[in-house]
Design a protein around this motif. Structure first.
Motif, PDB file in Angstrom:
ATOM      1  N   GLY A 283       0.905  -1.152   0.095  1.00  0.00           N
ATOM      2  CA  GLY A 283      -0.581  -0.260   0.110  1.00  0.00           C
ATOM      3  C   GLY A 283       0.788   1.766  -0.159  1.00  0.00           C
ATOM      4  N   GLN A 284       1.551   1.312   0.913  1.00  0.00           N
ATOM      5  CA  GLN A 284       2.785   2.438   0.758  1.00  0.00           C
ATOM      6  C   GLN A 284       3.750   2.734  -0.929  1.00  0.00           C
ATOM      7  N   ARG A 285       3.764   1.034  -1.246  1.00  0.00           N
ATOM      8  CA  ARG A 285       3.854   1.734  -2.708  1.00  0.00           C
ATOM      9  C   ARG A 285       3.490   2.812  -3.656  1.00  0.00           C
ATOM     10  N   LYS A 286       2.491   2.066  -3.835  1.00  0.00           N
ATOM     11  CA  LYS A 286       1.033   2.834  -4.164  1.00  0.00           C
ATOM     12  C   LYS A 286       0.973   3.478  -3.838  1.00  0.00           C
ATOM     13  N   MET A 287       0.879   4.151  -2.349  1.00  0.00           N
ATOM     14  CA  MET A 287       0.526   6.093  -2.807  1.00  0.00           C
ATOM     15  C   MET A 287       2.628   6.252  -2.929  1.00  0.00           C
ATOM     16  N   VAL A 288       3.665   5.922  -2.869  1.00  0.00           N
ATOM     17  CA  VAL A 288       4.735   6.420  -3.509  1.00  0.00           C
ATOM     18  C   VAL A 288       4.861   6.729  -4.986  1.00  0.00           C
ATOM     19  N   ASP A 289       4.318   5.685  -5.388  1.00  0.00           N
ATOM     20  CA  ASP A 289       3.925   5.462  -7.246  1.00  0.00           C
ATOM     21  C   ASP A 289       3.254   6.294  -7.964  1.00  0.00           C
ATOM     22  N   ALA A 290       2.451   6.681  -7.139  1.00  0.00           N
ATOM     23  CA  ALA A 290       1.040   7.831  -7.163  1.00  0.00           C
ATOM     24  C   ALA A 290       1.758   9.321  -6.888  1.00  0.00           C
ATOM     25  N   MET A 291       2.754   9.285  -6.463  1.00  0.00           N
ATOM     26  CA  MET A 291       3.372  10.851  -6.357  1.00  0.00           C
ATOM     27  C   MET A 291       4.049  10.571  -7.246  1.00  0.00           C
TER      28      MET A 291
END
Length: 397
Positions: free
Chosen positions: A199-207
């Motif tokens: 989940g944290q990786r997806k948030m970072v990727d979106a940013m």
């Protein structure tokens, strides 16, 4: 030589496992405390940047200002710390230790034929299946009831209780406690590996793509992290329980374990609320009360009538030494055949050593009936009664 090597593997892996667990639990407790201690920022520019809470620390001669963003900061820093490796190393080292101690010797540690008569292959498969099923069922509960924290908490609690009951009716008591703890530890680490970090990786990727991260990933990660913090103290007890036979050797060992695990969760809840500025003292008081209930419930009962029936006259060491020779010295001797070294350094090679360990023999073999381990050497009730008669007559040499 094989036993000697196994003992050193046990030492090395256990040491590494404890160090990794300290790192993981310390980091986890810190972030839970931090999250619950955050205050809404008074500085308008901070709030405008998306800071939802901050906390000032003073530690080690310096001041620290911790800030949490509701979803994510406007721009990512060059370096991000990912809280994952302590979790992974704790689980991997724990599984390695479980393999060396339990899976390599299922007849000794996993199986108690008074609980369930099964072969070593079935026992090993059941233990591994227990760990896998623990995560699968838990994750399914989270996905189905995740929108309602209270209902999900009740479902997870009921599931853990059912797992405790099942484990204590399949495995030897000592192994059952450890396997339940390992199941919860597997859930904790799987939460990090499958939910929190992705989940944290997806948030970072979106940013990185200049998109607004979906807040659902943060909410799911927080929910699983909360579960992890309540599992922590129950897991720690389960990992230590092999030293306390009065718990896992009890006829209702599953209920004893449930009481102590609930006590651990209540005590952990006290600290969680304390970080929010709420001192709910009834929580630790309830936890202590549950432990006291377990203490009274597991208190040994006298076996004097049994002992008197078995032997009216006083017995001496020479009368009970053959029992120990046939049932105990395979482990408790200077050169044991079932283990690399005598557990706790207790040996019964001479009459003097037997007399010195009379209290241990009585407690473990008579009162708790936890030794021989898994009754692998088939000590009979008559033999236990004879040991009781010897001890209660003064443990004479």
């Amino acid at each position: 030589m094989a036993g000697f090597v196994t003992d050193w593997l046990n030492l090395a892996i256990r040491w590494f496992h404890v160090v990794a667990a300290i790192a993981w639990i310390g980091e986890s407790f810190y972030f839970v405390a931090l999250d619950n201690s955050l205050k809404k920022p008074k500085d308008a520019p901070l709030a405008a940047r998306g800071v939802s809470g901050e906390l000032w620390h003073v530690h080690g001669g310096g001041f620290y200002n911790m800030q949490k963003y509701m979803v994510a900061p406007p721009a990512l820093p060059d370096h991000l710390h990912w809280s994952k490796w302590p979790s992974y190393t704790t689980w991997m080292s724990g599984f390695a230790l479980f393999t060396v101690l339990y899976l390599f010797a299922p007849d000794t540690y996993l199986i108690d034929r008074n609980v369930l008569d099964m072969g070593p292959v079935v026992a090993i498969a059941s233990a591994l299946g227990f760990l896998a099923a623990g995560w699968i069922v838990y994750d399914a509960l989270c996905r189905v009831f995740g929108s309602n924290d209270r209902l999900l908490g009740l479902c997870v609690g009921a599931y853990v209780l059912a797992a405790i009951w099942l484990a204590c009716h399949v495995f030897a008591g000592r192994a059952a406690y450890l396997i339940v703890g390992a199941m919860l530890a597997t859930i904790m680490s799987a939460n990090v590996f499958f939910v929190i970090i992705p989940g944290q990786r997806k948030m970072v990727d979106a940013m990185l793509k200049r998109q607004t991260p979906d807040p659902i990933y943060g909410k799911r990660g927080k929910q699983r992290s909360v579960h992890n913090t309540y599992f922590t103290l129950p897991v720690v007890f389960a990992m230590l329980s092999n030293h306390y036979a009065m718990t896992y050797a009890h006829p209702y060992n599953w209920a004893v374990l449930a009481l102590i695990m609930l006590a651990g969760a209540l005590i952990r809840q006290f600290f969680v609320m304390r970080h929010r500025g709420e001192a709910r003292w009834y929580l630790p008081a309830s936890g202590i009360a549950l432990v006291l209930v377990a203490l009274v419930w597991t208190m040994p009962r006298s076996v004097a009538p049994q002992a008197q029936a078995a032997q009216a006259s006083a017995l001496h060491v020479a009368d009970i030494a053959p029992i120990l020779q046939g049932r105990c010295v395979a482990c408790h001797s200077a050169h044991p055949s079932l283990m690399g070294s005598a557990p706790a350094g207790v040996v019964f090679d001479t009459h003097e050593q037997i007399e010195q360990n009379a209290q241990r023999i009585y407690q473990q073999a008579v009162q708790l009936k936890s030794m021989p381990l898994g009754n692998v050497t088939h000590m009979t009730d008559d033999e236990r009664a004879k040991l009781a008669a010897w001890f209660e007559a003064g443990a004479q040499q």
